[in-house]
Design a protein around this motif. Structure first.
Motif, PDB file in Angstrom:
ATOM      1  N   PHE A 173       0.337  -1.417  -0.009  1.00 52.49           N
ATOM      2  CA  PHE A 173      -0.186  -0.072  -0.316  1.00 52.49           C
ATOM      3  C   PHE A 173       0.782   1.737   0.385  1.00 52.49           C
ATOM      4  O   PHE A 173       2.145   1.078   0.629  1.00 52.49           O
ATOM      5  CB  PHE A 173      -0.668   0.019   1.175  1.00 52.49           C
ATOM      6  CG  PHE A 173      -2.005  -1.653   1.004  1.00 52.49           C
ATOM      7  CD1 PHE A 173      -2.899  -1.135   0.731  1.00 52.49           C
ATOM      8  CD2 PHE A 173      -1.184  -2.306   2.693  1.00 52.49           C
ATOM      9  CE1 PHE A 173      -3.579  -2.162   0.766  1.00 52.49           C
ATOM     10  CE2 PHE A 173      -1.928  -3.341   2.467  1.00 52.49           C
ATOM     11  CZ  PHE A 173      -3.533  -3.082   1.711  1.00 52.49           C
ATOM     12  N   VAL A 174       0.564   2.076  -0.853  1.00 53.34           N
ATOM     13  CA  VAL A 174       1.473   3.735  -0.819  1.00 53.34           C
ATOM     14  C   VAL A 174       0.397   4.343  -0.057  1.00 53.34           C
ATOM     15  O   VAL A 174      -1.230   5.134  -0.311  1.00 53.34           O
ATOM     16  CB  VAL A 174       1.281   3.842  -2.400  1.00 53.34           C
ATOM     17  CG1 VAL A 174       2.154   5.604  -2.393  1.00 53.34           C
ATOM     18  CG2 VAL A 174       2.266   2.856  -3.453  1.00 53.34           C
ATOM     19  N   LEU A 175       1.298   5.404   0.681  1.00 54.45           N
ATOM     20  CA  LEU A 175      -0.274   6.216   1.642  1.00 54.45           C
ATOM     21  C   LEU A 175       0.806   7.516   1.448  1.00 54.45           C
ATOM     22  O   LEU A 175       1.902   7.388   1.551  1.00 54.45           O
ATOM     23  CB  LEU A 175      -0.277   5.367   3.113  1.00 54.45           C
ATOM     24  CG  LEU A 175      -0.543   4.124   3.259  1.00 54.45           C
ATOM     25  CD1 LEU A 175      -0.575   4.393   4.288  1.00 54.45           C
ATOM     26  CD2 LEU A 175      -2.479   4.690   2.730  1.00 54.45           C
ATOM     27  N   LYS A 176       0.149   8.765   1.813  1.00 56.38           N
ATOM     28  CA  LYS A 176       0.618   9.815   1.491  1.00 56.38           C
ATOM     29  C   LYS A 176       0.709  10.194   3.007  1.00 56.38           C
ATOM     30  O   LYS A 176      -0.262  10.697   3.389  1.00 56.38           O
ATOM     31  CB  LYS A 176      -0.850  10.561   0.458  1.00 56.38           C
ATOM     32  CG  LYS A 176       0.068  12.448   0.765  1.00 56.38           C
ATOM     33  CD  LYS A 176      -1.101  13.021  -0.557  1.00 56.38           C
ATOM     34  CE  LYS A 176      -0.245  14.792  -0.435  1.00 56.38           C
ATOM     35  NZ  LYS A 176      -0.852  14.833  -1.400  1.00 56.38           N
ATOM     36  N   VAL A 177       1.691  10.426   3.412  1.00 57.56           N
ATOM     37  CA  VAL A 177       2.061  11.954   4.476  1.00 57.56           C
ATOM     38  C   VAL A 177       1.747  13.035   4.701  1.00 57.56           C
ATOM     39  O   VAL A 177       2.072  13.798   3.837  1.00 57.56           O
ATOM     40  CB  VAL A 177       3.414  11.528   5.231  1.00 57.56           C
ATOM     41  CG1 VAL A 177       3.759  12.458   6.887  1.00 57.56           C
ATOM     42  CG2 VAL A 177       4.180  10.039   4.955  1.00 57.56           C
TER      43      VAL A 177
END
Length: 88
Positions: free
Chosen positions: A50-54
């Motif tokens: 999963f790619v998550l934005k901070v």
């Protein structure tokens, strides 16, 4: 976000905590974004990531959110591929 974190815990849709292994953390200066790629810690055989934005909320608390914009996701995918190629 601390760049040397090995594991993080996130809440699922039912409010239960799930442990994830951090694969990599990177920034994209062109779009002023920070991102983290994680995979479930319990399922080491999984190819699922999963790619998550901070980001931060109004109280400056750090949050990890999914990327919903397709153009942003494409940029992040390209940056991720470059980061991973450099690590090989």
């Amino acid at each position: 976000m601390q760049k040397d974190v090995e594991y993080i815990e996130l809440l699922d849709e039912q409010g239960e905590q799930i442990k994830f292994k951090v694969i990599t953390y990177f920034q994209i200066d062109e779009i002023n974004g920070e991102y983290v790629v994680v995979t479930p810690a319990e399922n080491n055989d999984s190819d699922e990531a999963f790619v998550l934005k901070v980001t931060t909320d109004e109280d400056e608390n750090e949050m990890l959110i999914p990327i919903e914009d397709e153009k942003e996701f494409d940029l992040v995918e390209e940056a991720y591929n470059l980061v991973m190629a450099e690590q090989e």
